[in-house]
Motif scaffolding. Structure first.
Motif, PDB file in Angstrom:
ATOM      1  N   THR A   1     -53.473  66.194   9.951  1.00  0.00           N
ATOM      2  CA  THR A   1     -54.531  65.033   9.922  1.00  0.00           C
ATOM      3  C   THR A   1     -55.369  65.753   8.558  1.00  0.00           C
ATOM      4  OG1 THR A   1     -55.024  65.637  12.424  1.00  0.00           O
ATOM      5  CG2 THR A   1     -57.269  65.353  10.384  1.00  0.00           C
ATOM      6  N   ARG A   2     -55.185  67.192   7.326  1.00  0.00           N
ATOM      7  CA  ARG A   2     -55.771  67.398   7.167  1.00  0.00           C
ATOM      8  C   ARG A   2     -54.761  66.286   5.186  1.00  0.00           C
ATOM      9  NH1 ARG A   2     -53.108  71.125   2.963  1.00  0.00           N
ATOM     10  NH2 ARG A   2     -55.269  71.647   1.465  1.00  0.00           N
ATOM     11  N   VAL A   3     -53.894  66.163   5.657  1.00  0.00           N
ATOM     12  CA  VAL A   3     -53.159  65.470   4.458  1.00  0.00           C
ATOM     13  C   VAL A   3     -53.240  64.440   4.521  1.00  0.00           C
ATOM     14  CG1 VAL A   3     -51.168  64.336   3.855  1.00  0.00           C
ATOM     15  CG2 VAL A   3     -50.951  66.737   5.419  1.00  0.00           C
ATOM     16  N   ILE A   4     -53.396  63.519   6.037  1.00  0.00           N
ATOM     17  CA  ILE A   4     -54.293  61.943   5.706  1.00  0.00           C
ATOM     18  C   ILE A   4     -55.415  61.751   5.035  1.00  0.00           C
ATOM     19  CG2 ILE A   4     -54.757  60.610   7.910  1.00  0.00           C
ATOM     20  CD1 ILE A   4     -53.113  61.310   9.070  1.00  0.00           C
ATOM     21  N   GLU A   5     -56.353  63.086   5.292  1.00  0.00           N
ATOM     22  CA  GLU A   5     -57.979  62.749   4.638  1.00  0.00           C
ATOM     23  C   GLU A   5     -57.218  63.299   3.457  1.00  0.00           C
ATOM     24  OE1 GLU A   5     -59.140  66.286   6.666  1.00  0.00           O
ATOM     25  OE2 GLU A   5     -59.996  65.485   7.994  1.00  0.00           O
ATOM     26  N   GLU A   6     -56.780  64.145   2.475  1.00  0.00           N
ATOM     27  CA  GLU A   6     -56.751  64.772   1.321  1.00  0.00           C
ATOM     28  C   GLU A   6     -55.942  63.018   0.460  1.00  0.00           C
ATOM     29  OE1 GLU A   6     -53.977  67.830   1.172  1.00  0.00           O
ATOM     30  OE2 GLU A   6     -56.512  69.046   0.496  1.00  0.00           O
ATOM     31  N   ILE A  21     -57.273  56.481  16.646  1.00  0.00           N
ATOM     32  CA  ILE A  21     -55.851  56.771  17.226  1.00  0.00           C
ATOM     33  C   ILE A  21     -54.853  57.381  16.531  1.00  0.00           C
ATOM     34  CG2 ILE A  21     -54.122  54.835  18.116  1.00  0.00           C
ATOM     35  CD1 ILE A  21     -56.584  56.069  20.100  1.00  0.00           C
ATOM     36  N   MET A  22     -54.778  57.113  15.580  1.00  0.00           N
ATOM     37  CA  MET A  22     -53.883  57.936  14.177  1.00  0.00           C
ATOM     38  C   MET A  22     -54.211  58.522  14.118  1.00  0.00           C
ATOM     39  SD  MET A  22     -51.275  57.793  12.949  1.00  0.00           S
ATOM     40  CE  MET A  22     -50.482  55.721  12.398  1.00  0.00           C
ATOM     41  N   THR A  23     -54.803  59.550  13.826  1.00  0.00           N
ATOM     42  CA  THR A  23     -55.266  60.940  13.972  1.00  0.00           C
ATOM     43  C   THR A  23     -55.569  61.859  15.323  1.00  0.00           C
ATOM     44  OG1 THR A  23     -56.991  60.958  12.343  1.00  0.00           O
ATOM     45  CG2 THR A  23     -56.486  62.964  13.056  1.00  0.00           C
ATOM     46  N   LYS A  24     -55.323  61.301  16.267  1.00  0.00           N
ATOM     47  CA  LYS A  24     -54.753  61.840  17.717  1.00  0.00           C
ATOM     48  C   LYS A  24     -53.487  62.042  17.560  1.00  0.00           C
ATOM     49  CE  LYS A  24     -58.325  60.035  19.851  1.00  0.00           C
ATOM     50  NZ  LYS A  24     -59.067  59.578  21.439  1.00  0.00           N
ATOM     51  N   VAL A  69     -51.513  61.448  15.421  1.00  0.00           N
ATOM     52  CA  VAL A  69     -50.525  62.853  14.622  1.00  0.00           C
ATOM     53  C   VAL A  69     -50.260  63.969  15.019  1.00  0.00           C
ATOM     54  CG1 VAL A  69     -50.171  61.357  12.306  1.00  0.00           C
ATOM     55  CG2 VAL A  69     -51.937  62.401  13.181  1.00  0.00           C
ATOM     56  N   ASN A  70     -51.621  64.576  15.851  1.00  0.00           N
ATOM     57  CA  ASN A  70     -51.789  65.821  15.903  1.00  0.00           C
ATOM     58  C   ASN A  70     -51.615  65.904  17.919  1.00  0.00           C
ATOM     59  OD1 ASN A  70     -53.286  67.089  14.375  1.00  0.00           O
ATOM     60  ND2 ASN A  70     -55.686  65.782  14.939  1.00  0.00           N
ATOM     61  N   LYS A  71     -51.395  65.109  18.286  1.00  0.00           N
ATOM     62  CA  LYS A  71     -50.183  65.911  19.731  1.00  0.00           C
ATOM     63  C   LYS A  71     -48.597  65.442  18.897  1.00  0.00           C
ATOM     64  CE  LYS A  71     -48.583  64.895  23.431  1.00  0.00           C
ATOM     65  NZ  LYS A  71     -49.235  66.467  24.988  1.00  0.00           N
ATOM     66  N   ILE A  72     -48.306  64.826  17.718  1.00  0.00           N
ATOM     67  CA  ILE A  72     -46.562  65.692  17.299  1.00  0.00           C
ATOM     68  C   ILE A  72     -46.651  66.802  17.093  1.00  0.00           C
ATOM     69  CG2 ILE A  72     -45.099  64.457  16.163  1.00  0.00           C
ATOM     70  CD1 ILE A  72     -45.691  60.918  16.509  1.00  0.00           C
ATOM     71  N   LYS A  73     -47.593  67.084  16.753  1.00  0.00           N
ATOM     72  CA  LYS A  73     -47.457  68.022  15.400  1.00  0.00           C
ATOM     73  C   LYS A  73     -47.419  69.299  16.658  1.00  0.00           C
ATOM     74  CE  LYS A  73     -47.010  70.269  12.421  1.00  0.00           C
ATOM     75  NZ  LYS A  73     -45.901  70.670  11.092  1.00  0.00           N
ATOM     76  N   GLU A  74     -48.393  69.144  17.869  1.00  0.00           N
ATOM     77  CA  GLU A  74     -48.107  70.092  18.572  1.00  0.00           C
ATOM     78  C   GLU A  74     -46.626  69.898  19.544  1.00  0.00           C
ATOM     79  OE1 GLU A  74     -51.517  69.098  21.211  1.00  0.00           O
ATOM     80  OE2 GLU A  74     -53.051  69.400  20.420  1.00  0.00           O
ATOM     81  N   LEU A  75     -46.291  68.877  19.778  1.00  0.00           N
ATOM     82  CA  LEU A  75     -44.603  69.004  20.551  1.00  0.00           C
ATOM     83  C   LEU A  75     -44.080  69.457  19.138  1.00  0.00           C
ATOM     84  CD1 LEU A  75     -44.991  65.392  22.217  1.00  0.00           C
ATOM     85  CD2 LEU A  75     -45.069  67.370  23.191  1.00  0.00           C
ATOM     86  N   GLU A  87     -32.324  69.621  14.150  1.00  0.00           N
ATOM     87  CA  GLU A  87     -33.371  70.161  14.814  1.00  0.00           C
ATOM     88  C   GLU A  87     -33.836  69.546  13.238  1.00  0.00           C
ATOM     89  OE1 GLU A  87     -33.082  74.528  14.811  1.00  0.00           O
ATOM     90  OE2 GLU A  87     -32.338  74.450  17.341  1.00  0.00           O
ATOM     91  N   ASN A  88     -33.670  68.650  12.263  1.00  0.00           N
ATOM     92  CA  ASN A  88     -34.517  68.863  11.454  1.00  0.00           C
ATOM     93  C   ASN A  88     -34.880  67.399  11.819  1.00  0.00           C
ATOM     94  OD1 ASN A  88     -33.935  70.893   9.439  1.00  0.00           O
ATOM     95  ND2 ASN A  88     -32.144  71.152   8.935  1.00  0.00           N
ATOM     96  N   ILE A  89     -35.805  67.661  11.720  1.00  0.00           N
ATOM     97  CA  ILE A  89     -36.806  65.963  12.448  1.00  0.00           C
ATOM     98  C   ILE A  89     -37.742  65.404  10.913  1.00  0.00           C
ATOM     99  CG2 ILE A  89     -38.673  65.345  13.667  1.00  0.00           C
ATOM    100  CD1 ILE A  89     -35.361  65.269  14.475  1.00  0.00           C
ATOM    101  N   GLY A  90     -37.940  64.344  11.256  1.00  0.00           N
ATOM    102  CA  GLY A  90     -38.862  63.773   9.195  1.00  0.00           C
ATOM    103  C   GLY A  90     -39.304  62.811  10.595  1.00  0.00           C
ATOM    104  N   ILE A  91     -41.080  62.811   9.830  1.00  0.00           N
ATOM    105  CA  ILE A  91     -41.757  61.867  10.365  1.00  0.00           C
ATOM    106  C   ILE A  91     -42.301  60.993   9.354  1.00  0.00           C
ATOM    107  CG2 ILE A  91     -43.988  62.655  12.141  1.00  0.00           C
ATOM    108  CD1 ILE A  91     -42.787  64.844  12.740  1.00  0.00           C
ATOM    109  N   ASP A  92     -42.565  59.542   9.472  1.00  0.00           N
ATOM    110  CA  ASP A  92     -43.395  58.879   9.184  1.00  0.00           C
ATOM    111  C   ASP A  92     -43.814  58.348   8.865  1.00  0.00           C
ATOM    112  OD1 ASP A  92     -41.379  59.173   6.250  1.00  0.00           O
ATOM    113  OD2 ASP A  92     -39.853  58.137   7.474  1.00  0.00           O
ATOM    114  N   LEU A  93     -45.557  57.966   8.260  1.00  0.00           N
ATOM    115  CA  LEU A  93     -46.754  57.376   9.158  1.00  0.00           C
ATOM    116  C   LEU A  93     -46.241  56.079   8.576  1.00  0.00           C
ATOM    117  CD1 LEU A  93     -48.953  59.920   8.636  1.00  0.00           C
ATOM    118  CD2 LEU A  93     -48.146  60.035  10.751  1.00  0.00           C
ATOM    119  N   PHE A  94     -47.159  54.712   9.297  1.00  0.00           N
ATOM    120  CA  PHE A  94     -46.799  53.221   9.108  1.00  0.00           C
ATOM    121  C   PHE A  94     -48.617  53.178   8.884  1.00  0.00           C
ATOM    122  CE2 PHE A  94     -42.813  54.018   8.915  1.00  0.00           C
ATOM    123  CZ  PHE A  94     -42.274  53.298   7.915  1.00  0.00           C
ATOM    124  N   SER A  95     -49.134  51.707   8.864  1.00  0.00           N
ATOM    125  CA  SER A  95     -50.806  51.224   8.937  1.00  0.00           C
ATOM    126  C   SER A  95     -50.832  51.632  10.572  1.00  0.00           C
ATOM    127  CB  SER A  95     -50.533  50.346   8.581  1.00  0.00           C
ATOM    128  OG  SER A  95     -49.931  49.427   9.512  1.00  0.00           O
TER     129      SER A  95
END
Length: 215
Positions: free
Chosen positions: A114-119, A131-134, A136-142, A155-163
């Motif tokens: 969320t902080r990265v998105i804002e910045e 919806i995107m903010t909620k 990514v926070n859920k994914i971060k919790e998992l 165990e090395n997992i990458g996460i990419d955000l698209f529109s």
């Protein structure tokens, strides 16, 4: 007087997006010869060298703007520590100093997307910002619970955000889970999951349509 030549660097990896702290000593550095600072995923997230043992050059591939930034510091600046290194856009990309001080700096940061998105001013980019903010926070919790796993055992997992979606990728076998984040149904689908399984070498989708069919 005892001078501490040990440095800790906390850098967000340009590839997997995670923050890990690396420790080096200035005695490791040789004149005009870079040493690499590597992430746990294997990516080189920074390089550092000294020039005549008076000036120190730090190169960081930036996760925010995808450019490589070059920073130069004097020996005195490094020994004083507590450096917060920023991208040209103002995003904090590295903390450098004594290990204890770096840990304290990290405590003050929200380690979530969320902080990265804002910045990065991404709010005009996403199809549905809320919806995107909620999502990514859920994914971060998992992720923090260890509930994002790959069938291959890596165990090395990458996460990419698209529109309109989030892609979770295993950096070993390249298996991908694509999670759509456009509607309340998409989010409710994600919210109902206790874990996310990436299947080896496979590309799969998690979206509201599949969720409703499964039900």
């Amino acid at each position: 007087m005892l001078v501490n030549t040990n440095l800790a660097l906390a850098i967000r990896c340009n590839k997997c997006g995670k923050i890990h702290t690396n420790n080096i000593t200035l005695f490791q550095l040789k004149n005009n010869s870079y040493i690499n600072i590597n992430c746990n995923c294997g990516e080189t997230k920074a390089r550092i060298k000294t020039e005549n043992y008076k000036e120190y050059c730090l190169e960081i591939p930036c996760f925010a703007c995808e450019e490589t930034h070059i920073f130069k510091y004097s020996l005195d600046q490094l020994l004083k520590g507590n450096l917060v290194i920023r991208c040209l856009d103002g995003v904090e990309i590295c903390f450098l100093g004594d290990e204890t001080d770096v840990k304290e700096l990290l405590k003050g940061q929200k380690d979530d997307f969320t902080r990265v998105i804002e910045e990065l001013s991404f709010y005009d980019y996403f199809t549905n910002n809320d919806i995107m903010t909620k999502s990514v926070n859920k994914i971060k919790e998992l992720e923090q619970e260890g509930s994002i796993i790959c069938e291959c055992g890596e165990e090395n997992i990458g996460i990419d955000l698209f529109s309109d979606r989030i892609e979770i990728k295993c950096l070993q076998c390249n298996g991908v889970q694509i999670i759509y984040a456009e509607s309340d149904e998409d989010f409710n689908n994600l919210l109902s999951r206790d874990y996310i399984m990436i299947h080896k070498h496979a590309v799969e989708y998690i979206d509201a349509f599949k969720f409703n069919n499964d039900r």
